[in-house]
Design a protein around this motif. Structure first.
Motif, PDB file in Angstrom:
ATOM      1  N   ALA A   1       0.846  -1.197   0.000  1.00 35.23           N
ATOM      2  CA  ALA A   1       0.000   0.000   0.000  1.00 35.23           C
ATOM      3  C   ALA A   1       0.879   1.243   0.000  1.00 35.23           C
ATOM      4  CB  ALA A   1      -0.895  -0.010   1.230  1.00 35.23           C
ATOM      5  N   PRO A   2       0.443   2.291  -0.688  1.00 38.29           N
ATOM      6  CA  PRO A   2       1.242   3.514  -0.705  1.00 38.29           C
ATOM      7  C   PRO A   2       1.319   4.101   0.702  1.00 38.29           C
ATOM      8  CG  PRO A   2      -0.901   3.896  -1.693  1.00 38.29           C
ATOM      9  CD  PRO A   2      -0.780   2.429  -1.433  1.00 38.29           C
ATOM     10  N   PRO A   3       2.421   4.774   1.002  1.00 40.11           N
ATOM     11  CA  PRO A   3       2.560   5.326   2.353  1.00 40.11           C
ATOM     12  C   PRO A   3       1.516   6.402   2.606  1.00 40.11           C
ATOM     13  CG  PRO A   3       4.294   6.135   0.926  1.00 40.11           C
ATOM     14  CD  PRO A   3       3.543   5.089   0.157  1.00 40.11           C
ATOM     15  N   LYS A   4       1.027   6.435   3.826  1.00 40.98           N
ATOM     16  CA  LYS A   4       0.031   7.428   4.210  1.00 40.98           C
ATOM     17  C   LYS A   4       0.733   8.768   4.407  1.00 40.98           C
ATOM     18  CE  LYS A   4      -3.525   4.606   4.962  1.00 40.98           C
ATOM     19  NZ  LYS A   4      -4.874   4.738   4.611  1.00 40.98           N
ATOM     20  N   LEU A   5       0.053   9.837   4.021  1.00 42.77           N
ATOM     21  CA  LEU A   5       0.603  11.171   4.217  1.00 42.77           C
ATOM     22  C   LEU A   5       0.287  11.646   5.626  1.00 42.77           C
ATOM     23  CD1 LEU A   5      -0.374  12.885   0.852  1.00 42.77           C
ATOM     24  CD2 LEU A   5       1.852  12.031   1.523  1.00 42.77           C
ATOM     25  N   SER A   6       1.242  12.322   6.221  1.00 43.75           N
ATOM     26  CA  SER A   6       1.014  12.850   7.560  1.00 43.75           C
ATOM     27  C   SER A   6       0.198  14.136   7.460  1.00 43.75           C
ATOM     28  CB  SER A   6       2.349  13.121   8.255  1.00 43.75           C
ATOM     29  OG  SER A   6       3.059  14.119   7.551  1.00 43.75           O
ATOM     30  N   ASP A   7      -0.347  14.574   8.592  1.00 46.41           N
ATOM     31  CA  ASP A   7      -1.176  15.778   8.618  1.00 46.41           C
ATOM     32  C   ASP A   7      -0.421  17.023   8.145  1.00 46.41           C
ATOM     33  OD1 ASP A   7      -3.421  14.406   9.404  1.00 46.41           O
ATOM     34  OD2 ASP A   7      -3.047  14.710  11.552  1.00 46.41           O
ATOM     35  N   PRO A   8       0.846  17.228   8.534  1.00 47.74           N
ATOM     36  CA  PRO A   8       1.550  18.413   8.022  1.00 47.74           C
ATOM     37  C   PRO A   8       1.730  18.384   6.499  1.00 47.74           C
ATOM     38  CG  PRO A   8       2.712  17.509   9.920  1.00 47.74           C
ATOM     39  CD  PRO A   8       1.622  16.557   9.568  1.00 47.74           C
ATOM     40  N   GLU A   9       1.980  17.192   5.940  1.00 49.03           N
ATOM     41  CA  GLU A   9       2.138  17.092   4.492  1.00 49.03           C
ATOM     42  C   GLU A   9       0.823  17.395   3.781  1.00 49.03           C
ATOM     43  OE1 GLU A   9       3.601  13.098   4.331  1.00 49.03           O
ATOM     44  OE2 GLU A   9       5.690  13.767   4.136  1.00 49.03           O
ATOM     45  N   ILE A  10      -0.275  16.888   4.334  1.00 47.12           N
ATOM     46  CA  ILE A  10      -1.591  17.157   3.749  1.00 47.12           C
ATOM     47  C   ILE A  10      -1.891  18.648   3.811  1.00 47.12           C
ATOM     48  CG2 ILE A  10      -4.070  16.794   4.058  1.00 47.12           C
ATOM     49  CD1 ILE A  10      -3.408  13.939   4.955  1.00 47.12           C
TER      50      ILE A  10
ATOM     51  N   LYS B   1       0.256  21.092   3.875  1.00 49.77           N
ATOM     52  CA  LYS B   1       1.140  21.784   2.922  1.00 49.77           C
ATOM     53  C   LYS B   1       0.584  21.681   1.507  1.00 49.77           C
ATOM     54  CE  LYS B   1       5.826  21.670   1.098  1.00 49.77           C
ATOM     55  NZ  LYS B   1       7.087  20.920   1.070  1.00 49.77           N
ATOM     56  N   ILE B   2       0.158  20.491   1.113  1.00 46.76           N
ATOM     57  CA  ILE B   2      -0.388  20.290  -0.237  1.00 46.76           C
ATOM     58  C   ILE B   2      -1.664  21.093  -0.413  1.00 46.76           C
ATOM     59  CG2 ILE B   2      -1.429  18.566  -1.771  1.00 46.76           C
ATOM     60  CD1 ILE B   2       0.573  16.541  -0.568  1.00 46.76           C
ATOM     61  N   LYS B   3      -2.508  21.101   0.606  1.00 44.86           N
ATOM     62  CA  LYS B   3      -3.755  21.854   0.547  1.00 44.86           C
ATOM     63  C   LYS B   3      -3.472  23.350   0.415  1.00 44.86           C
ATOM     64  CE  LYS B   3      -8.145  22.281   2.986  1.00 44.86           C
ATOM     65  NZ  LYS B   3      -8.898  21.873   4.172  1.00 44.86           N
ATOM     66  N   GLU B   4      -2.485  23.836   1.156  1.00 45.75           N
ATOM     67  CA  GLU B   4      -2.115  25.250   1.099  1.00 45.75           C
ATOM     68  C   GLU B   4      -1.604  25.628  -0.291  1.00 45.75           C
ATOM     69  OE1 GLU B   4       1.254  27.766   3.310  1.00 45.75           O
ATOM     70  OE2 GLU B   4      -0.083  26.644   4.654  1.00 45.75           O
ATOM     71  N   GLU B   5      -0.768  24.758  -0.893  1.00 45.65           N
ATOM     72  CA  GLU B   5      -0.258  25.012  -2.251  1.00 45.65           C
ATOM     73  C   GLU B   5      -1.406  25.066  -3.255  1.00 45.65           C
ATOM     74  OE1 GLU B   5       2.533  21.911  -2.991  1.00 45.65           O
ATOM     75  OE2 GLU B   5       4.070  22.784  -1.671  1.00 45.65           O
ATOM     76  N   TRP B   6      -2.351  24.164  -3.108  1.00 46.59           N
ATOM     77  CA  TRP B   6      -3.486  24.126  -4.036  1.00 46.59           C
ATOM     78  C   TRP B   6      -4.326  25.387  -3.906  1.00 46.59           C
ATOM     79  CZ3 TRP B   6      -8.887  23.687  -3.495  1.00 46.59           C
ATOM     80  CH2 TRP B   6      -9.562  23.384  -4.666  1.00 46.59           C
TER      81      TRP B   6
END
Length: 141
Positions: free
Chosen positions: A29-38, A40-45
């Protein structure tokens, strides 16, 4: 040449030790993203969305001034050149899982041999039906 074949079976057959052996999952299974990574991605979007809205606003201002200068007052032309409702954000496309979610099994040799024999018989019957009309008939007298 792929040696993967699909055979739909019931749970009883899969639990039978003489039928098939369970294989370990080939793709972990692909590695789960941690809350800070999520976050960061949300902020970039969201930043990209703000930039897109700003560009559209600048573009619509330029079009309005150009239309007024040219004397275009037709609502049909001005609405046709504008982009569709910029206030509605575009939803990101969900990722499609690559690996199959089904368990994988290896058939035992005897079962696999019986399956191959069945396929071979089907091919032979189909070949006979195809070739039989081309053979000469037996003389009647």
């Amino acid at each position: 040449m792929s040696n993967t074949d699909f055979l739909y079976t019931c749970e009883t057959h899969l639990s039978d030790p003489g039928f098939a052996t369970s294989l370990p999952p080939s793709n972990p299974a692909p590695p789960k993203l941690s809350d800070p990574e999520i976050a960061k991605i949300k902020e970039e979007w969201e930043e990209k969305q703000r930039l897109n809205k700003a560009k559209e606003a600048d573009k619509s201002k330029d079009e309005d001034t150009t239309d007024k200068c040219k004397g275009k007052d037709s609502p049909k032309e001005s609405s046709a050149t504008k982009s569709p409702n910029p206030s509605v954000p575009l939803a990101p496309i969900p990722a499609v899982p690559v690996a199959s979610s089904h368990a994988r099994f290896a058939l035992h040799r005897e079962i696999f041999a019986m399956r191959q024999m069945e396929h071979r018989k089907r091919r032979q019957v189909a070949r006979v039906k195809q070739v039989a009309p081309m053979l000469p008939s037996v003389p009647r007298t």
